[in-house]
Design a protein around this motif. Structure first.
Motif, short mmCIF file in Angstrom:
data_model
loop_
_atom_site.label_atom_id
_atom_site.label_comp_id
_atom_site.label_asym_id
_atom_site.label_seq_id
_atom_site.Cartn_x
_atom_site.Cartn_y
_atom_site.Cartn_z
N SER A 182 -39.89 -24.32 -3.78
CA SER A 182 -41.10 -24.97 -3.29
C SER A 182 -42.01 -25.51 -4.39
O SER A 182 -42.90 -26.31 -4.12
CB SER A 182 -41.88 -24.00 -2.41
N GLY A 183 -41.81 -25.14 -5.64
CA GLY A 183 -42.66 -25.62 -6.72
C GLY A 183 -42.31 -27.00 -7.24
O GLY A 183 -43.09 -27.62 -7.96
N TYR A 184 -41.13 -27.51 -6.88
CA TYR A 184 -40.70 -28.82 -7.38
C TYR A 184 -41.15 -29.94 -6.47
O TYR A 184 -41.59 -30.98 -6.91
CB TYR A 184 -39.18 -28.86 -7.56
N GLY A 185 -40.97 -29.78 -5.18
CA GLY A 185 -41.40 -30.77 -4.22
C GLY A 185 -40.43 -31.92 -4.05
O GLY A 185 -39.26 -31.85 -4.43
N TRP A 186 -40.95 -32.99 -3.46
CA TRP A 186 -40.16 -34.17 -3.16
C TRP A 186 -39.96 -35.03 -4.39
O TRP A 186 -40.84 -35.12 -5.24
CB TRP A 186 -40.84 -35.01 -2.07
N GLY A 187 -38.79 -35.67 -4.43
CA GLY A 187 -38.50 -36.59 -5.52
C GLY A 187 -37.25 -37.38 -5.23
O GLY A 187 -36.63 -37.24 -4.17
N TYR A 188 -36.89 -38.21 -6.17
CA TYR A 188 -35.66 -38.99 -6.07
C TYR A 188 -34.59 -38.33 -6.92
O TYR A 188 -34.85 -37.89 -8.03
CB TYR A 188 -35.84 -40.41 -6.60
N LYS A 189 -33.38 -38.31 -6.36
CA LYS A 189 -32.20 -37.91 -7.12
C LYS A 189 -31.47 -39.21 -7.47
O LYS A 189 -31.15 -40.01 -6.59
CB LYS A 189 -31.29 -37.02 -6.30
N TYR A 190 -31.23 -39.42 -8.76
CA TYR A 190 -30.52 -40.60 -9.23
C TYR A 190 -29.13 -40.19 -9.67
O TYR A 190 -28.97 -39.22 -10.42
CB TYR A 190 -31.25 -41.24 -10.41
N SER A 191 -28.14 -40.96 -9.21
CA SER A 191 -26.74 -40.67 -9.53
C SER A 191 -26.02 -41.95 -9.92
O SER A 191 -26.37 -43.05 -9.47
CB SER A 191 -26.02 -40.05 -8.34
N HIS A 192 -25.00 -41.78 -10.76
CA HIS A 192 -24.06 -42.83 -11.07
C HIS A 192 -22.76 -42.43 -10.40
O HIS A 192 -22.13 -41.44 -10.79
CB HIS A 192 -23.86 -42.96 -12.58
N LYS A 193 -22.38 -43.17 -9.35
CA LYS A 193 -21.22 -42.82 -8.54
C LYS A 193 -21.41 -41.37 -8.08
O LYS A 193 -22.39 -41.06 -7.43
CB LYS A 193 -19.93 -43.07 -9.28
N SER A 194 -20.52 -40.46 -8.46
CA SER A 194 -20.68 -39.06 -8.03
C SER A 194 -21.31 -38.21 -9.13
O SER A 194 -21.42 -37.00 -8.99
CB SER A 194 -19.34 -38.48 -7.62
#
Length: 144
Positions: free
Chosen positions: A52-64
């Motif tokens: 719960s301390g991190y919160g919402w964000g974007y996960k960025y990936s290159h392919k897998s």
């Protein structure tokens, strides 16, 4: 001061993220995304990945292959990178050319594996992006 979006049951809209970050940080995030899009086969997902301390964000990936997370904050954002044991020698070679901030964050990383770790880099202005670009390139060589 750098308030995060911590309500797991309330995923933010893109408009809300933009307002929460503020104009300057939103512009810096756009610079990061421009680099990522120009360098990798990029996918971006809205996530609430950790406690719960991190919160919402974007996960960025290159392919897998996971590149980094960006956690939204009021007036800034934090880039979280996992640099595993296989990256350590490259990080150590690159560190002298990075900022003092990056060097300290690496020295105080959250351990992962024998020598690797998680780096949580709060980006407060565009000057921080050089460090982020170099660390991401260590994690995953540019594809284009």
């Amino acid at each position: 001061m750098y308030e995060r979006l911590l309500d797991k049951n309330d995923p933010p809209s893109a408009d809300f993220v933009e307002k929460h970050l503020g104009a300057e940080s939103c512009g810096v995030l756009l610079e990061l995304e421009t680099f990522l899009n120009g360098s990798y086969d990029l996918s971006r997902e809205m996530k609430f990945p950790f406690g719960s301390g991190y919160g919402w964000g974007y996960k960025y990936s290159h392919k897998s292959s996971h590149l980094c997370y960006v956690f939204f904050e009021s007036g800034a954002f934090t880039v979280t990178l996992q640099l595993g044991d296989g990256c350590v020698s490259k990080v150590e070679k690159t560190l002298p050319g990075l900022s003092r901030k990056a060097q300290e964050l690496w020295q105080n990383r959250y351990p992962c594996g024998t020598q690797g770790g998680w780096v949580h880099y709060r980006v407060t202005d565009a000057d921080d992006l050089n460090d982020i670009f170099e660390l991401i390139k260590i994690k995953k060589s540019i594809n284009r």
